[in-house]
Write a protein that holds these residues in place. Structure first.
Motif, PDB file in Angstrom:
ATOM      1  N   VAL B  32      -3.711  13.796  -8.941  1.00  0.00           N
ATOM      2  CA  VAL B  32      -2.891  14.833  -9.566  1.00  0.00           C
ATOM      3  C   VAL B  32      -1.612  14.143 -10.002  1.00  0.00           C
ATOM      4  O   VAL B  32      -0.871  13.615  -9.160  1.00  0.00           O
ATOM      5  CB  VAL B  32      -2.555  15.986  -8.598  1.00  0.00           C
ATOM      6  N   ASP B  33      -1.382  14.117 -11.292  1.00  0.00           N
ATOM      7  CA  ASP B  33      -0.247  13.377 -11.855  1.00  0.00           C
ATOM      8  C   ASP B  33      -0.299  11.939 -11.335  1.00  0.00           C
ATOM      9  O   ASP B  33      -1.325  11.282 -11.414  1.00  0.00           O
ATOM     10  CB  ASP B  33       1.068  14.073 -11.496  1.00  0.00           C
ATOM     11  N   ALA B  34       0.778  11.451 -10.762  1.00  0.00           N
ATOM     12  CA  ALA B  34       0.828  10.055 -10.314  1.00  0.00           C
ATOM     13  C   ALA B  34       0.346   9.899  -8.874  1.00  0.00           C
ATOM     14  O   ALA B  34       0.368   8.787  -8.340  1.00  0.00           O
ATOM     15  CB  ALA B  34       2.250   9.536 -10.433  1.00  0.00           C
ATOM     16  N   THR B  35      -0.105  10.969  -8.258  1.00  0.00           N
ATOM     17  CA  THR B  35      -0.516  10.914  -6.850  1.00  0.00           C
ATOM     18  C   THR B  35      -2.021  10.750  -6.744  1.00  0.00           C
ATOM     19  O   THR B  35      -2.781  11.550  -7.303  1.00  0.00           O
ATOM     20  CB  THR B  35      -0.095  12.199  -6.124  1.00  0.00           C
ATOM     21  N   THR B  36      -2.450   9.708  -6.038  1.00  0.00           N
ATOM     22  CA  THR B  36      -3.881   9.470  -5.853  1.00  0.00           C
ATOM     23  C   THR B  36      -4.310  10.057  -4.509  1.00  0.00           C
ATOM     24  O   THR B  36      -3.945   9.540  -3.448  1.00  0.00           O
ATOM     25  CB  THR B  36      -4.195   7.974  -5.903  1.00  0.00           C
ATOM     26  N   ILE B  37      -5.079  11.108  -4.564  1.00  0.00           N
ATOM     27  CA  ILE B  37      -5.501  11.815  -3.361  1.00  0.00           C
ATOM     28  C   ILE B  37      -6.519  10.996  -2.577  1.00  0.00           C
ATOM     29  O   ILE B  37      -6.624  11.118  -1.357  1.00  0.00           O
ATOM     30  CB  ILE B  37      -6.057  13.203  -3.744  1.00  0.00           C
ATOM     31  N   THR B  38      -7.283  10.152  -3.270  1.00  0.00           N
ATOM     32  CA  THR B  38      -8.317   9.358  -2.618  1.00  0.00           C
ATOM     33  C   THR B  38      -7.802   8.020  -2.106  1.00  0.00           C
ATOM     34  O   THR B  38      -8.601   7.148  -1.745  1.00  0.00           O
ATOM     35  CB  THR B  38      -9.477   9.107  -3.586  1.00  0.00           C
ATOM     36  N   ARG B  39      -6.489   7.833  -2.051  1.00  0.00           N
ATOM     37  CA  ARG B  39      -5.978   6.579  -1.482  1.00  0.00           C
ATOM     38  C   ARG B  39      -6.335   6.538   0.002  1.00  0.00           C
ATOM     39  O   ARG B  39      -6.031   7.472   0.741  1.00  0.00           O
ATOM     40  CB  ARG B  39      -4.479   6.475  -1.665  1.00  0.00           C
ATOM     41  N   VAL B  40      -6.990   5.437   0.412  1.00  0.00           N
ATOM     42  CA  VAL B  40      -7.439   5.320   1.797  1.00  0.00           C
ATOM     43  C   VAL B  40      -6.921   4.045   2.439  1.00  0.00           C
ATOM     44  O   VAL B  40      -6.768   3.014   1.785  1.00  0.00           O
ATOM     45  CB  VAL B  40      -8.976   5.327   1.927  1.00  0.00           C
ATOM     46  N   ASN B  41      -6.702   4.145   3.739  1.00  0.00           N
ATOM     47  CA  ASN B  41      -6.562   2.962   4.575  1.00  0.00           C
ATOM     48  C   ASN B  41      -7.972   2.516   4.940  1.00  0.00           C
ATOM     49  O   ASN B  41      -8.739   3.300   5.503  1.00  0.00           O
ATOM     50  CB  ASN B  41      -5.801   3.289   5.868  1.00  0.00           C
ATOM     51  N   ASP B  42      -8.327   1.315   4.574  1.00  0.00           N
ATOM     52  CA  ASP B  42      -9.641   0.771   4.892  1.00  0.00           C
ATOM     53  C   ASP B  42      -9.492  -0.079   6.147  1.00  0.00           C
ATOM     54  O   ASP B  42      -8.874  -1.147   6.107  1.00  0.00           O
ATOM     55  CB  ASP B  42     -10.153  -0.065   3.710  1.00  0.00           C
ATOM     56  N   TYR B  43     -10.062   0.388   7.258  1.00  0.00           N
ATOM     57  CA  TYR B  43      -9.846  -0.295   8.534  1.00  0.00           C
ATOM     58  C   TYR B  43     -10.762  -1.496   8.712  1.00  0.00           C
ATOM     59  O   TYR B  43     -10.617  -2.245   9.668  1.00  0.00           O
ATOM     60  CB  TYR B  43     -10.017   0.704   9.685  1.00  0.00           C
ATOM     61  N   ARG B  44     -11.705  -1.676   7.796  1.00  0.00           N
ATOM     62  CA  ARG B  44     -12.540  -2.878   7.852  1.00  0.00           C
ATOM     63  C   ARG B  44     -11.856  -4.030   7.129  1.00  0.00           C
ATOM     64  O   ARG B  44     -11.782  -5.139   7.620  1.00  0.00           O
ATOM     65  CB  ARG B  44     -13.914  -2.596   7.254  1.00  0.00           C
ATOM     66  N   SER B  45     -11.349  -3.740   5.922  1.00  0.00           N
ATOM     67  CA  SER B  45     -10.702  -4.798   5.162  1.00  0.00           C
ATOM     68  C   SER B  45      -9.198  -4.890   5.455  1.00  0.00           C
ATOM     69  O   SER B  45      -8.523  -5.807   4.982  1.00  0.00           O
ATOM     70  CB  SER B  45     -10.888  -4.568   3.662  1.00  0.00           C
ATOM     71  N   LEU B  46      -8.697  -3.892   6.219  1.00  0.00           N
ATOM     72  CA  LEU B  46      -7.268  -3.842   6.574  1.00  0.00           C
ATOM     73  C   LEU B  46      -6.390  -3.773   5.341  1.00  0.00           C
ATOM     74  O   LEU B  46      -5.351  -4.434   5.239  1.00  0.00           O
ATOM     75  CB  LEU B  46      -6.872  -5.062   7.440  1.00  0.00           C
ATOM     76  N   GLY B  47      -6.827  -2.969   4.386  1.00  0.00           N
ATOM     77  CA  GLY B  47      -6.038  -2.805   3.171  1.00  0.00           C
ATOM     78  C   GLY B  47      -6.031  -1.371   2.706  1.00  0.00           C
ATOM     79  O   GLY B  47      -6.651  -0.492   3.307  1.00  0.00           O
TER      80      GLY B  47
END
Lengths: 134, 225
Positions: B32-47
């Protein structure tokens, strides 16, 4: 205003009023095959495992437990813990509860009656699933 | 104008079972606009990453199955199952999806998302937020997503799925039938899962009320009385 004539069961709700004989027969014709995207260890689902970054991972203790998982699936169907839609002869979903975990199994081949499965968060459990496992 | 954007990049995933699942793997971002709702912390790649890799069929079918509710059911007290009809997470089928609500309020809708940890998927959606959007823009975004999925399925030779059937029914509804489906949805009901007495009760109520009162009535009525 005119009522729609179309009817279909709500998705992923427990189906009701299924003939117990039909359920028993159905239970004998399904099997659990899993799917590699949910595995991070070699397993009956395929070698090598191909865990995908956003897929729920299977409990490693079940990696070689195809017979147990098939038994769980068949128990769920025999109990009628199943949900629509129907795809061919098979329900798309069946739910097995063990302890405080409910696993959802999902049909992946409507001809062969094979399923994969994954754990659900507690608020994702189908309503009243506990009553099937009391 | 603010929009809810579904942006996807198709992927091939070897070994995936289920024809409609295998055909629709994609890297998806929801913004939504500049906000990415699907941004995730990936605990396998640590990113951190902005896209999730999932088969899109379950999400698209969930949206189609809850189409009328998503666009017309106003949140009302005493209604069972509202979250299951309005939170995209309930369409995830074993994959990561954000805790993302679509809550219509009339000609607008509130988009609300919450942080969510999915330890069995080893990811976490860390952000939460709300946005007030025009309902028509949300409808267009959901429509485009479903149409894109159907085109992909057809291209991959996967036809007559539940999504195809559901979408055909929705698109085939004329004004009179759509009015019924909307009324049922406003009551918190699935228009395709009503008994004949339940359907008759909706028609009877609509026949007694002036057209201008019907929406407000169905928004607050209790379908059990």
């Amino acid at each position: 205003m005119r009522a729609t004539q179309r009817r279909r069961p709500p998705s992923r709700n427990l189906l009701s009023a299924i003939d117990p004989d039909r359920l028993r027969q159905l239970a004998t014709s399904v099997s659990y095959v899993g799917s590699v995207e949910h595995k991070d260890t070699p397993s009956f689902a395929g070698r090598p495992p191909r865990p995908r970054p956003d897929a729920t991972l299977c409990d490693r203790a079940l990696a070689d437990s195809r017979d147990q998982l098939t038994a769980w699936l068949r128990t769920a169907i025999a109990k009628g813990a199943i949900g629509g839609p129907w795809e061919g002869e098979f329900p798309r979903y069946a739910w097995y509860k063990t302890g405080n975990t409910v696993y959802e199994t999902r049909l992946v081949n409507r001809v062969q009656g094979t399923y994969k499965g994954y754990g659900l968060l507690p608020d994702e459990w189908p309503k009243d699933i506990e009553t099937y496992y009391e | 104008m603010s929009e809810l954007c579904f942006d996807l990049e198709w992927e091939r995933v070897d070994g995936s079972r289920g024809d409609e699942l295998a055909a629709t793997w994609a890297r998806l971002s929801i913004r939504v606009d500049a906000t990415t709702i699907t941004r995730v912390n990936d605990y396998r790649s640590l990113g951190l990453r902005d896209r999730i890799l999932i088969p899109l069929y379950p999400l698209a079918e969930w949206i189609a199955t809850h189409w009328w509710s998503l666009l017309y059911e106003v949140q009302a007290t005493g209604r069972d199952g509202y979250e299951r009809r309005h939170n995209l997470r309930f369409g995830r089928e074993g994959f990561a999806l954000p805790d993302l609500f679509i809550k219509p309020t009339g000609e607008r809708a509130l988009i609300e998302w919450r942080a969510l940890e999915l330890p069995e998927a080893r990811v976490g959606f860390s952000a939460g937020g709300t946005r007030d959007l025009e309902l028509a823009s949300i409808r267009d975004s959901l429509f485009d997503l479903i149409e894109t999925l159907l085109a992909r399925l057809d291209q991959e030779g996967v036809t007559d799925t539940g999504l195809h059937q559901e979408w055909r029914a929705i698109q085939a509804a004329d004004e009179a039938e759509a009015a019924f489906c909307i009324a049922a949805a406003r009551l918190g009901q699935d228009p395709y899962d009503l008994s004949e007495p339940e359907a008759d009760a909706i028609l009877a109520a609509a026949n007694r009320l002036p057209v201008g009162w019907q929406d407000d009535f169905f928004d607050v009525a209790n379908s059990n009385t």
